[in-house]
Design an enzyme around this catalytic site. Sequence first.
Site, PDB file in Angstrom:
ATOM      1  N   GLU A 129      -4.097  -1.094   0.190  1.00 22.36           N
ATOM      2  CA  GLU A 129      -3.491  -1.783  -1.106  1.00 22.36           C
ATOM      3  C   GLU A 129      -4.627  -2.838  -1.288  1.00 22.36           C
ATOM      4  OE1 GLU A 129       0.437  -2.913  -1.118  1.00 22.36           O
ATOM      5  OE2 GLU A 129       1.143  -0.918  -0.976  1.00 22.36           O
ATOM      6  N   ALA A 132      -3.796  -5.305   1.265  1.00 20.90           N
ATOM      7  CA  ALA A 132      -3.555  -4.893   2.981  1.00 20.90           C
ATOM      8  C   ALA A 132      -4.454  -3.739   3.257  1.00 20.90           C
ATOM      9  CB  ALA A 132      -1.932  -4.707   3.102  1.00 20.90           C
ATOM     10  N   SER A 134      -6.331  -3.358   7.161  1.00 20.02           N
ATOM     11  CA  SER A 134      -5.999  -3.406   8.458  1.00 20.02           C
ATOM     12  C   SER A 134      -4.675  -3.528   8.956  1.00 20.02           C
ATOM     13  CB  SER A 134      -7.033  -4.310   9.449  1.00 20.02           C
ATOM     14  OG  SER A 134      -8.317  -4.374   8.973  1.00 20.02           O
ATOM     15  N   THR A 160      -9.356   8.143  -0.566  1.00 21.46           N
ATOM     16  CA  THR A 160     -10.291   9.302  -0.525  1.00 21.46           C
ATOM     17  C   THR A 160      -9.810  10.358  -1.376  1.00 21.46           C
ATOM     18  OG1 THR A 160     -11.109   8.388   1.383  1.00 21.46           O
ATOM     19  CG2 THR A 160     -11.689  10.703   0.918  1.00 21.46           C
ATOM     20  N   GLN A 243      -5.583  11.345  15.888  1.00 22.34           N
ATOM     21  CA  GLN A 243      -6.240  12.485  15.302  1.00 22.34           C
ATOM     22  C   GLN A 243      -7.127  11.860  14.321  1.00 22.34           C
ATOM     23  OE1 GLN A 243      -4.638  16.181  15.001  1.00 22.34           O
ATOM     24  NE2 GLN A 243      -5.403  16.550  13.017  1.00 22.34           N
ATOM     25  N   GLU A 244      -6.705  10.961  13.569  1.00 21.35           N
ATOM     26  CA  GLU A 244      -7.780  10.552  12.292  1.00 21.35           C
ATOM     27  C   GLU A 244      -8.805   9.888  12.899  1.00 21.35           C
ATOM     28  OE1 GLU A 244      -5.822   7.962   9.399  1.00 21.35           O
ATOM     29  OE2 GLU A 244      -7.626   7.176   8.810  1.00 21.35           O
ATOM     30  N   GLY A 366      -9.694   2.397  10.255  1.00 22.32           N
ATOM     31  CA  GLY A 366      -9.540   1.388  11.337  1.00 22.32           C
ATOM     32  C   GLY A 366     -11.035   0.746  11.669  1.00 22.32           C
TER      33      GLY A 366
HETATM   34  C1  FAD Z   1     -14.804   4.649   1.599  1.00 22.75           C
HETATM   35  C2  FAD Z   1     -13.536   4.534   1.684  1.00 22.75           C
HETATM   36  C3  FAD Z   1     -12.408   5.253   2.002  1.00 22.75           C
HETATM   37  C4  FAD Z   1     -11.258   5.034   2.330  1.00 22.75           C
HETATM   38  N1  FAD Z   1     -10.199   5.947   2.518  1.00 22.75           N
HETATM   39  C5  FAD Z   1      -8.876   5.658   2.573  1.00 22.75           C
HETATM   40  C6  FAD Z   1      -7.697   6.532   2.395  1.00 22.75           C
HETATM   41  O1  FAD Z   1      -8.043   7.682   1.971  1.00 22.75           O
HETATM   42  N2  FAD Z   1      -6.316   5.970   2.466  1.00 22.75           N
HETATM   43  C7  FAD Z   1      -6.141   4.870   2.776  1.00 22.75           C
HETATM   44  O2  FAD Z   1      -5.267   4.420   2.924  1.00 22.75           O
HETATM   45  N3  FAD Z   1      -7.213   3.912   3.016  1.00 22.75           N
HETATM   46  C8  FAD Z   1      -8.424   4.208   2.887  1.00 22.75           C
HETATM   47  N4  FAD Z   1      -9.751   3.301   3.039  1.00 22.75           N
HETATM   48  C9  FAD Z   1      -9.333   2.011   3.474  1.00 22.75           C
HETATM   49  C10 FAD Z   1      -9.750   1.502   4.890  1.00 22.75           C
HETATM   50  O3  FAD Z   1      -8.869   2.117   5.988  1.00 22.75           O
HETATM   51  C11 FAD Z   1      -9.581   0.013   4.971  1.00 22.75           C
HETATM   52  O4  FAD Z   1     -10.929  -0.387   4.157  1.00 22.75           O
HETATM   53  C12 FAD Z   1     -10.085  -0.537   6.245  1.00 22.75           C
HETATM   54  O5  FAD Z   1      -8.796  -0.136   7.245  1.00 22.75           O
HETATM   55  C13 FAD Z   1     -10.244  -2.051   6.382  1.00 22.75           C
HETATM   56  O6  FAD Z   1      -9.091  -2.715   5.421  1.00 22.75           O
HETATM   57  P1  FAD Z   1      -9.669  -3.758   4.468  1.00 22.75           P
HETATM   58  O7  FAD Z   1     -10.771  -3.269   3.620  1.00 22.75           O
HETATM   59  O8  FAD Z   1      -8.554  -4.145   3.676  1.00 22.75           O
HETATM   60  O9  FAD Z   1     -10.049  -4.957   5.205  1.00 22.75           O
HETATM   61  P2  FAD Z   1      -9.657  -6.137   5.987  1.00 22.75           P
HETATM   62  O10 FAD Z   1      -8.326  -5.451   6.737  1.00 22.75           O
HETATM   63  O11 FAD Z   1      -9.090  -7.124   4.863  1.00 22.75           O
HETATM   64  O12 FAD Z   1     -10.559  -6.553   6.889  1.00 22.75           O
HETATM   65  C14 FAD Z   1     -11.674  -7.469   6.593  1.00 22.75           C
HETATM   66  C15 FAD Z   1     -12.269  -7.818   7.929  1.00 22.75           C
HETATM   67  O13 FAD Z   1     -11.416  -8.685   8.667  1.00 22.75           O
HETATM   68  C16 FAD Z   1     -11.288  -7.952  10.125  1.00 22.75           C
HETATM   69  N5  FAD Z   1     -10.073  -7.804  10.719  1.00 22.75           N
HETATM   70  C17 FAD Z   1      -8.791  -7.719  10.034  1.00 22.75           C
HETATM   71  N6  FAD Z   1      -7.789  -7.932  10.781  1.00 22.75           N
HETATM   72  C18 FAD Z   1      -8.423  -8.151  12.054  1.00 22.75           C
HETATM   73  C19 FAD Z   1      -7.695  -8.518  13.186  1.00 22.75           C
HETATM   74  N7  FAD Z   1      -6.651  -8.536  13.505  1.00 22.75           N
HETATM   75  N8  FAD Z   1      -8.706  -9.020  14.453  1.00 22.75           N
HETATM   76  C20 FAD Z   1     -10.058  -8.892  14.119  1.00 22.75           C
HETATM   77  N9  FAD Z   1     -10.682  -8.543  12.725  1.00 22.75           N
HETATM   78  C21 FAD Z   1      -9.652  -8.436  11.962  1.00 22.75           C
HETATM   79  C22 FAD Z   1     -11.822  -6.374   9.725  1.00 22.75           C
HETATM   80  O14 FAD Z   1     -12.312  -5.739  10.855  1.00 22.75           O
HETATM   81  C23 FAD Z   1     -13.048  -6.603   8.787  1.00 22.75           C
HETATM   82  O15 FAD Z   1     -14.046  -6.924   9.307  1.00 22.75           O
HETATM   83  C24 FAD Z   1     -10.789   3.580   2.772  1.00 22.75           C
HETATM   84  C25 FAD Z   1     -11.968   2.663   2.627  1.00 22.75           C
HETATM   85  C26 FAD Z   1     -13.195   3.003   2.288  1.00 22.75           C
HETATM   86  C27 FAD Z   1     -14.311   1.770   2.260  1.00 22.75           C
END
Ligand code: FAD
Length: 386
Positions: A129, A132, A134, A160, A243-244, A366
């Site tokens: 979202e 949210a 990570s 995606t 698996q992902e 992730g």
């Molecule tokens: C092209 C693309 C396709 C995607 N497809 C999907 C999909 O199909 N379905 C879906 O649900 N999501 C999807 N995602 C989302 C993707 O999984 C998230 O962007 C990713 O998990 C990171 O979350 P965020 O972007 O909110 O970054 P944030 O969680 O805000 O993280 C920002 C930074 O903080 C760091 N950080 C966060 N928490 C910690 C911690 N505990 N310790 C250290 N560092 C930390 C992160 O590593 C990152 O560098 C997609 C994203 C992209 C860009």
Amino acid sequence: MKRVIFQPEHEAYREVVREFVTRDLAPFAERHRSEHSIDRKCWQRAGEQGLLGFFVPEGYGGAGYRDFRFNAVQGEELARLGYAYASAFGINTDIVAPYLLELTTDEQKRRWLPPYAAGRTIASIAITEPGAGSDVLGIRTTATRMGSGWVLNGSKTFTTNGSSADLIIVAAKSEADKPSRSMSLFVVEADRAKFGRGASLEKIGQTEAETSELFFDDVFVDGSSLLGEAGAGFGYIVERLAQERLSCAVAALGHARGALEETIEYVRQRSAFGQPIGSFQATRFRLADCQTMIEVATAWVDQCIDAHVHSLLTPVDAAKAKLTATEVQNKVIDHCLQLYGGYGYIKEYRIARAWQDARVTRIFGGTSEIMREIIGRSLALTDEHA
Ligand SMILES: Cc1cc2nc3c(=O)[nH]c(=O)nc-3n(C[C@H](O)[C@H](O)[C@H](O)COP(=O)(O)OP(=O)(O)OC[C@H]3O[C@@H](n4cnc5c(N)ncnc54)[C@H](O)[C@@H]3O)c2cc1C
């Protein structure tokens, strides 16, 4: 080093996927890039050739091959054309599939699996979202019981296949859930009233794949849209992340292998100072590093594939696979781009696009930091993680 995990049937399947890539995807890649989407005809062709249902039981329209080596072969070959193809099709075959196969009743299987295996249904999974990513437990989308069904409210981003998806797995918090560590999963069919989607987001790479925002504004879904038990969603997600992540690792190395092969060809042809650039020791050393990195990472990823086939893959080992493979992919492709000189910076060249496509693999599925966090916790450095 010869890879030993694949049997003749997997290599035969590789040929099927290669043919599909050459005949049904590659000629249309330019259009997919400009339209930011893979057209439905390609999905249907993939379905007709069994690429979207090989793992679906025969009784529901598939071939019944539940063996991740087929997924791996497919991911590697799709990624060679462009990582976006591995992302888009991989959502169906590697990421959504386990939810639909393992958490569904017979009635749900009959409803969703046949069109899915035939390529008539495009799937996505919407967990992330705006607030949210990570932190999966930080999602705010809600599911409220209404009569025999549920009403969903909230928004998702970065989904995606989101612009075309007919069927979306949505994570939402419901009142049945324990406040902090729980959520529920729903399969939302895209014809639901008050479900909306934004345009596909403009990305720096993987432009063939859709990445979209989704909106749920009092969207009603019937009771049979719930996947598994209410409140058990977080556990379901966590169980399927290995698996992902393995799927990301496999595609990352397939992508890097393809880029390296093309670069070797390029340095044979391109001359400077009256000799092929491949004859310079600097080039030889750089490409030797690239091949070594890929082969060493492949050994670990293949071991993880084998472990997964035997249901032995752990989340920590999958995190190591994703961390290593995606870092190797990005390093290798960056080195390859350098060897193209200025042409490496021109989008018309495949290496330039590969470089743009690779960047996100250290973020989605992730981030590398989260992978390090999972691996680091397994070291039990504090009492909390012991
Ligand atoms: C092209 C693309 C396709 C995607 N497809 C999907 C999909 O199909 N379905 C879906 O649900 N999501 C999807 N995602 C989302 C993707 O999984 C998230 O962007 C990713 O998990 C990171 O979350 P965020 O972007 O909110 O970054 P944030 O969680 O805000 O993280 C920002 C930074 O903080 C760091 N950080 C966060 N928490 C910690 C911690 N505990 N310790 C250290 N560092 C930390 C992160 O590593 C990152 O560098 C997609 C994203 C992209 C860009």
